[in-house]
Design an enzyme around this catalytic site. Sequence first.
Site, PDB file in Angstrom:
ATOM      1  N   ILE A  56      31.763  31.023  43.300  1.00 52.46           N
ATOM      2  CA  ILE A  56      32.449  32.255  43.644  1.00 52.46           C
ATOM      3  C   ILE A  56      33.547  32.455  42.609  1.00 52.46           C
ATOM      4  CG2 ILE A  56      31.898  32.113  46.106  1.00 52.46           C
ATOM      5  CD1 ILE A  56      34.741  31.266  46.667  1.00 52.46           C
ATOM      6  N   ASP A  57      33.949  33.697  42.414  1.00 53.39           N
ATOM      7  CA  ASP A  57      34.922  34.014  41.372  1.00 53.39           C
ATOM      8  C   ASP A  57      36.230  33.256  41.560  1.00 53.39           C
ATOM      9  OD1 ASP A  57      32.987  35.875  40.721  1.00 53.39           O
ATOM     10  OD2 ASP A  57      34.106  37.588  41.502  1.00 53.39           O
ATOM     11  N   LYS A  58      36.891  33.004  40.464  1.00 51.83           N
ATOM     12  CA  LYS A  58      38.216  32.390  40.501  1.00 51.83           C
ATOM     13  C   LYS A  58      39.178  33.190  41.374  1.00 51.83           C
ATOM     14  CE  LYS A  58      42.196  31.697  37.445  1.00 51.83           C
ATOM     15  NZ  LYS A  58      42.709  31.865  36.064  1.00 51.83           N
ATOM     16  N   THR A  60      38.492  35.182  43.837  1.00 52.55           N
ATOM     17  CA  THR A  60      38.036  35.325  45.218  1.00 52.55           C
ATOM     18  C   THR A  60      38.406  34.083  46.013  1.00 52.55           C
ATOM     19  OG1 THR A  60      36.164  36.649  44.458  1.00 52.55           O
ATOM     20  CG2 THR A  60      36.000  35.732  46.665  1.00 52.55           C
TER      21      THR A  60
END
Length: 248
Positions: A56-58, A60
């Site tokens: 998952i994105d940094k 997020t």
Amino acid sequence: MAKESLFSVVYSDDDIVVLNKSSGLLIAADRYDETAPRLDLLAEKEFGRLFAVHRIDKDTSGIIIYARNEEAHKNLSMQFEKREVQKTYYALVYGHPMWDELEEKAPLLPDGDARHRTVVDRRLGKPSVTYFTHVGNVGPFSWIKCEPKTGRTHQIRVHLQANKISIVCDPLYSGNQKPVRLSEIKRKWNGDDKSERPLLSRLALHAYQIEFTHPKTGEKVTFKAPFPKDMEATRNQLEKLFGISPDL
């Protein structure tokens, strides 16, 4: 921020670890920022070697799974590859979508511009699918339930942007970096403008729930990651004011 607050343990056994990470924390090595804090390195101090099976994105926050051995890693990686894992995110966005449900299939090309952003590319992009549900309007914002069926970098953010929707405080895909302040959404606010702290000042996207088959038992399992303090405070205030909230 203390390391202890960067993540919490949702579940662990001999085969998997399920964690709830904070916004701003990488889940594995990043070629653009080798010095940034990493969830895998922090968690390995407690659990030993961990194998990443998804990202998952940094920016997020929310739920992430690691495998604890090679067999579990192979099993889980295959589930993600076959799109058998069900993921649910919640986003707070600017404005009010005109739809109740939306299926977005725009093909995405990661690292497609000078800022290393993902872009919609009809010719070179990879197949990408996200289902969106408009939970409801809350003042100048709306809650959106997001269910990505593929796992492209920044997929939710770009698929929303393709529909002219921006997530609150998105540093990459929104031109609006203004934090959420109670004074700007509550009509009768009696606080001090100078000392007011924002309710939320980072990307308002949270990976809330994940469903998959346990690699050892073969049973369907579901895990949820509670909202972090900033998103929960925002959700709580918006619910008080407008009576609408994600179904947590």
